[in-house]
Design a protein around this motif. Sequence first.
Motif, PDB file in Angstrom:
ATOM      1  N   LEU A  74       0.828  -1.212   0.000  1.00 54.77           N
ATOM      2  CA  LEU A  74       0.000   0.000   0.000  1.00 54.77           C
ATOM      3  C   LEU A  74       0.863   1.263   0.000  1.00 54.77           C
ATOM      4  O   LEU A  74       0.538   2.235  -0.679  1.00 54.77           O
ATOM      5  CB  LEU A  74      -0.952  -0.010   1.190  1.00 54.77           C
ATOM      6  N   ILE A  75       1.951   1.246   0.733  1.00 54.61           N
ATOM      7  CA  ILE A  75       2.846   2.409   0.752  1.00 54.61           C
ATOM      8  C   ILE A  75       3.476   2.618  -0.624  1.00 54.61           C
ATOM      9  O   ILE A  75       3.499   3.738  -1.149  1.00 54.61           O
ATOM     10  CB  ILE A  75       3.942   2.246   1.836  1.00 54.61           C
ATOM     11  N   ARG A 107       2.397   1.657  -3.563  1.00 55.42           N
ATOM     12  CA  ARG A 107       1.407   2.069  -4.568  1.00 55.42           C
ATOM     13  C   ARG A 107       0.934   3.508  -4.348  1.00 55.42           C
ATOM     14  O   ARG A 107       0.683   4.226  -5.299  1.00 55.42           O
ATOM     15  CB  ARG A 107       0.232   1.118  -4.541  1.00 55.42           C
ATOM     16  N   THR A 108       0.744   3.919  -3.093  1.00 49.90           N
ATOM     17  CA  THR A 108       0.273   5.289  -2.854  1.00 49.90           C
ATOM     18  C   THR A 108       1.352   6.324  -3.137  1.00 49.90           C
ATOM     19  O   THR A 108       1.048   7.448  -3.499  1.00 49.90           O
ATOM     20  CB  THR A 108      -0.229   5.471  -1.404  1.00 49.90           C
ATOM     21  N   LYS A 109       2.612   5.958  -2.985  1.00 52.28           N
ATOM     22  CA  LYS A 109       3.710   6.886  -3.267  1.00 52.28           C
ATOM     23  C   LYS A 109       4.037   6.931  -4.757  1.00 52.28           C
ATOM     24  O   LYS A 109       4.762   7.813  -5.200  1.00 52.28           O
ATOM     25  CB  LYS A 109       4.968   6.495  -2.489  1.00 52.28           C
ATOM     26  N   GLY A 110       3.528   5.957  -5.533  1.00 45.33           N
ATOM     27  CA  GLY A 110       3.787   5.926  -6.964  1.00 45.33           C
ATOM     28  C   GLY A 110       5.166   5.390  -7.315  1.00 45.33           C
ATOM     29  O   GLY A 110       5.640   5.566  -8.437  1.00 45.33           O
TER      30      GLY A 110
END
Length: 157
Positions: free
Chosen positions: A107-108, A110-113
Motif C-alpha cells: 500500500l505504501i 502504490r500510494t507513493k507511486g
Amino acid sequence: MPKFKIYRERNWTSRIDQPDIYLNGEKIGRTHYGETNEFDVTPGSHRLQVKFNSAWGGSKEFQFNMFTKDMKTFCIERNKIISYGFLILLLGLVLLKRYIVIAIITLIIRTKGWSTAVNVEDSLQSVIYTAIYILLVVCFLFIGRKSYFKIKEAGQE
C-alpha cells in the motif's frame, strides 16, 4: 430492605479483568475473580450492568424487580466466545504477520507511486488476508462490546 448478591464466576478467562458494577446507571462497586458482593437496594424496578474500563466493554442491561424482603443472586460470567475470539485474533496476528507487513509495504509503494518490485499475487493475497483480519478485529471491538459479560439470575439459564 431488599438485597442482592453478585457472584463472579471462576474460570481462566476472567482472572485479569475487574469490571465495575452499575445499578440504574450509577457505579456501586467492582467485582473481582471468584468474588461475591452484596448490595442493599430499594424496592422497585432496577437495571444492572457490568462495564469494563468504565464504559468500553461490558454487558447488556439486566432488568429486575425487587420487593420488600427479596434476596436475589446474580451471576456474572465472561462471554467465552468473545474470550476465545481474542485468542484467535492474537493467533491470527502471529500467523499473518508476514501478510500484514507485505500488505502495508504494498500500500505504501502504490500510494507513493514508486515502481513495484513486489509480487502482485502475493501482495493481493496479503491485502485480502489483512482486510479480513481487520474486519474481525473491528467486529470483536465494536459490534461485540456489549457482550463481554453476561448477567443472569442464579438458578435461571
